[in-house]
Design an enzyme around this catalytic site. Structure first.
Site, PDB file in Angstrom:
ATOM      1  N   CYS A   1       2.774   5.002  17.982  1.00 53.17           N
ATOM      2  CA  CYS A   1       2.730   4.989  19.442  1.00 53.17           C
ATOM      3  C   CYS A   1       4.000   5.681  19.936  1.00 53.17           C
ATOM      4  O   CYS A   1       5.106   5.325  19.516  1.00 53.17           O
ATOM      5  CB  CYS A   1       2.688   3.537  19.930  1.00 53.17           C
ATOM      6  SG  CYS A   1       3.111   3.374  21.674  1.00 53.17           S
TER       7      CYS A   1
ATOM      8  N   CYS B   1       6.417   0.297  25.218  1.00 61.57           N
ATOM      9  CA  CYS B   1       5.222  -0.323  24.627  1.00 61.57           C
ATOM     10  C   CYS B   1       5.527  -1.796  24.369  1.00 61.57           C
ATOM     11  O   CYS B   1       6.474  -2.123  23.630  1.00 61.57           O
ATOM     12  CB  CYS B   1       4.854   0.379  23.327  1.00 61.57           C
ATOM     13  SG  CYS B   1       3.526  -0.469  22.467  1.00 61.57           S
TER      14      CYS B   1
ATOM     15  N   LYS C   1     -10.868  -7.009 -20.211  1.00 55.47           N
ATOM     16  CA  LYS C   1     -10.399  -6.823 -18.834  1.00 55.47           C
ATOM     17  C   LYS C   1     -11.064  -7.847 -17.917  1.00 55.47           C
ATOM     18  O   LYS C   1     -12.290  -7.983 -17.935  1.00 55.47           O
ATOM     19  CB  LYS C   1     -10.751  -5.413 -18.345  1.00 55.47           C
ATOM     20  CG  LYS C   1     -10.035  -4.316 -19.112  1.00 55.47           C
ATOM     21  CD  LYS C   1      -8.566  -4.217 -18.767  1.00 55.47           C
ATOM     22  CE  LYS C   1      -8.367  -3.481 -17.495  1.00 55.47           C
ATOM     23  NZ  LYS C   1      -7.892  -2.148 -17.579  1.00 55.47           N
TER      24      LYS C   1
END
Ligand code: IVH
Length: 684
Positions: free
Chosen positions: A441, A447, A325
């Site tokens: 939000c 916004c 690995k």
């Protein structure tokens, strides 16, 4: 031109031709997808495929699930059949350094006293294991690993993968089991994520999970849209020995002559020494970054089948194989800041600013922090020394904090970061939907970050395609209060634009022209441009195609939208709630007043030469595609139908029209018109 095509009036001829076409197309697929050396043009290929499609339609008795016509995917699979594996699908034991590899090699040699042991090294593909069963050289099953003993048959989905032969080439053993790994190549994965980003959908985290999810999709047409790939890594040793093949490396090479894509170049090597193994490991530890797919290590196998047999398996893994690995690349660096980005849907994503550091061949300056839970779990503070990993993900992530370094700062450590409760852009409340990790939000309408995001999306190439309006200019216009929503774009004037930075007379003129041109963009793209959550390009097309106009879309109920094919409840809910919002409706009304497209426009007829004709289009044409031929029929006043009946008044026949259609048309006395005659008629 071969018209009328009378070659297959006899059934036997047709069946023979079907066999011949299938063999020819399998061979061309192999040349194209596996060898990357096509010997015919795409057009010629399509013509052969079309001929086969027609012949198969006329001869259902010749149905074959492995015909090249079955590649596109189509059937909905209700559920996947559970099938026991012939041999358990084991896993591999892992190693992480040269010492562990040397110990394994010693154990192997000790179990095979006096034998010359050969090792073969391959890449460890980071995907999903698959077991492919061939009978009579045809792919009959494709089993996932499942629990190792029983897998699920995902054959219909695997059949969409071009590098998996549906029919092995002549010379291959009739019965064969091949195991391999299915994976999502990086380029295709990134392209898929780009599309998802555009449509406001959650991006996929890594190619491995996406490949696994894709294989389990119930609709193989969706799978066909995702170009998965497959590499084989195991051929049934018993069957190989019966063919006189003694080694894994030889078997893998031989599979190339049966239609598979064997590992290319340096991705498979044979050695007798641990040094040889480690040289291969060292090469790929670096070179893996240039591959178009993810690997997470190297697999080392004992090459000779008789040696493999003598070594045998433990309960979990074969003794004759070992995975090496790669270290997940990890770097240690300082957390300089955390910023909260607000997307066009209002989703708030924390992004870490890091002291730049080298990781996996690139400089990393930002890392994803996903959401509030992640920040709390890591107990992050600005100035912390953090560990960053790349792993299988595209965006590096922070996996931990160097606590010792943090403690060294003593009592003056800054406070833990707390996820904001207000939008960093507009100060509105952030809301977290029950069951979701993301904060949103709530100030959808005003916004500035959401407004900017929606405008950027609206003008993007695949939406309204407005040129000449960069991100900075959009931001300036939003800040100046000149753009509050996308409809305001059409009210912009030269006087408002000229005082802005980077806006000279010429760029202003170009922008205004481009805005005016965007009013002609077809309705389906307008629908996509509005940035309704979950309405990407495809959904927009579906909605436009079935509902036809703003008016209809705005009036539709959730039930009506769900009833449309390809649209689920989440999308339907989103569409309906957008159009129920008075502010959204008012904005759409201003767009409509500005003159954008509000409905699907039927192409204006080019003429009426085919007025009253009921037309079936069949076969392959030389000067136009079949779709173009169909468009030409409707554009000249004709009505298209799919199959020949007594109401049909004309058959437009290209090459290789199916013999049954031909016979039917003749029987009903319907005029059969060839390409040249058709063109002459519509041009008259
Ligand atoms: S050989 C144990 N060779 O890794 C049976 N496996 O962690 C023999 N894998 O389940 C497996 N690349 O899905 C082998 N070149 C390769 C491989 C490979 C990827 C996967 C495979 C296996 C898993 C074990």
């Amino acid at each position: 031109m071969l018209w009328p095509d009378l070659r297959y009036l006899h059934c036997m001829d047709a069946l023979q031709r079907i066999d011949a076409l299938r063999a020819e197309l399998h061979a061309h697929n192999h040349k194209y997808y596996v060898l990357a050396e096509p010997s015919i043009s795409d057009r010629e290929f399509d013509a052969l495929l079309e001929e086969l499609t027609q012949l198969e339609a006329a001869h259902p008795e010749a149905y074959d699930a492995n015909s090249p016509t079955q590649r596109v995917g189509g059937d909905l699979t209700d559920k996947f059949e559970k099938v026991p594996h012939r041999h358990a699908m084991l896993s591999l034991s892992n190693s992480y350094n040269a010492e562990e590899v040397a110990q394994w090699a010693e154990r192997v040699q000790a179990s095979l006293p006096g034998e010359d042991v050969e090792f073969v090294m391959e890449l460890k593909y980071d995907g999903v294991a698959i077991s492919l069963w061939y009978e009579e050289r045809a792919l009959v099953r494709a089993l996932t690993r499942g629990d190792g003993a029983v897998g699920e048959d995902v054959r219909t989905n695997v059949a969409t993968i071009r590098t998996v032969p549906l029919k092995l080439l002549p010379g291959a053993p009739a019965a064969l089991e091949i195991r391999g790994e299915i994976f999502f190549p990086w380029d295709a994965f990134n392209a898929l994520n780009a599309l998802r980003r555009e449509s406001g959908e959650q991006e996929f985290a890594n190619p491995r999970n996406t490949a696994a999810g894709t294989l389990k999709l119930q609709d193989s047409r969706l799978v066909a849209d995702r170009p998965l790939d497959c590499m084989l890594y195991n051929v049934d040793g018993g069957a190989m020995q019966a063919l006189g093949i003694d080694r894994h490396s030889e078997a893998v090479e031989r599979t190339g002559t049966w239609g598979f894509k064997p590992p290319q170049g340096r991705s498979l090597e044979v050695t007798t020494s641990v040094d040889g193994i480690m040289a291969f490991v060292a090469h790929w530890d670096k070179a893996r970054h240039n591959l178009n797919f993810a690997i997470d290590g190297i697999v080392i196998k004992v090459n000779r089948y008789n040696h493999q047999k003598r070594l045998g398996n433990t309960a979990k893994s074969p003794r004759w194989a070992l995975a090496y690995k790669f270290e997940t690349e990890r770097a240690r660096t300082e957390l300089v800041d955390v910023k909260y980005q607000v997307g066009r849907t209002g989703a708030v994503t924390p992004v870490a600013d890091l002291d730049p550091v080298q990781l996996g061949g690139t400089t990393v300056q930002h890392a994803s922090l996903h959401n509030a839970d992640q920040i709390a779990k890591l107990d992050l503070r600005i100035g912390d020394m953090v560990f960053v990993e790349k792993g299988g993900e595209i965006i590096p992530k922070i996996v931990g904090v160097d606590r010792e370094a943090a403690h060294a700062e003593g009592l003056f450590a800054p406070p833990s970061l707390v996820f904001p409760s207000a939008c960093p852009e507009c100060g509105s409340t952030l809301e977290r939907v029950e069951g979701e990790a993301q904060h949103y939000c709530v100030n959808f309408a005003d916004c500035p970050a959401q407004v900017r995001g929606r405008i950027e999306h609206f003008i993007s190439r695949k939406a309204m395609n407005v040129d000449g309006l960069g991100k900075e200019t959009v931001a300036q216009l939003v800040d100046a209060g000149l753009l509050r929503d996308v409809a305001d774009l059409y009210a912009l004037s030269a006087d408002q634009l000229l005082p802005l930075e980077r806006m000279a007379q010429k760029s202003v003129d170009n922008l205004l022209v481009s805005l005016a041109e965007s009013k002609a963009v077809p309705f389906e793209r307008v629908l996509f441009a509005l940035g309704i959550r979950h309405v990407g390009e495809t959904v927009a097309k579906l909605l436009a195609g079935s509902l036809g106009s703003f008016e209809k879309v705005a009036q539709a109920s959730v039930e009506e939208v769900v009833a449309l094919e390809g649209i689920g409840p989440v999308i339907a809910e989103s569409v309906v709630s957008h159009f129920a919002d008075p502010a959204f409706r008012e904005m759409v009304a201003r767009l409509v007043a500005a003159g954008i497209q509000t409905e699907v426009v039927e192409e204006a007829p080019l003429g009426d030469a085919l007025e009253g004709e009921v037309v079936v289009v069949s076969g392959v044409f030389t000067t136009m595609s079949r779709d173009e031929a169909k468009s030409a029929v409707t554009a000249h006043g004709g009505r298209l139908v799919g199959s020949i009946s007594s109401k049909t008044t004309m058959v437009l026949a290209g090459d290789n029209m199916g013999p049954s259609k031909l016979a039917k048309a003749e029987k009903l006395g319907i005029p059969i018109v060839d390409e040249d005659t058709f063109l002459a008629r519509i041009q008259s």
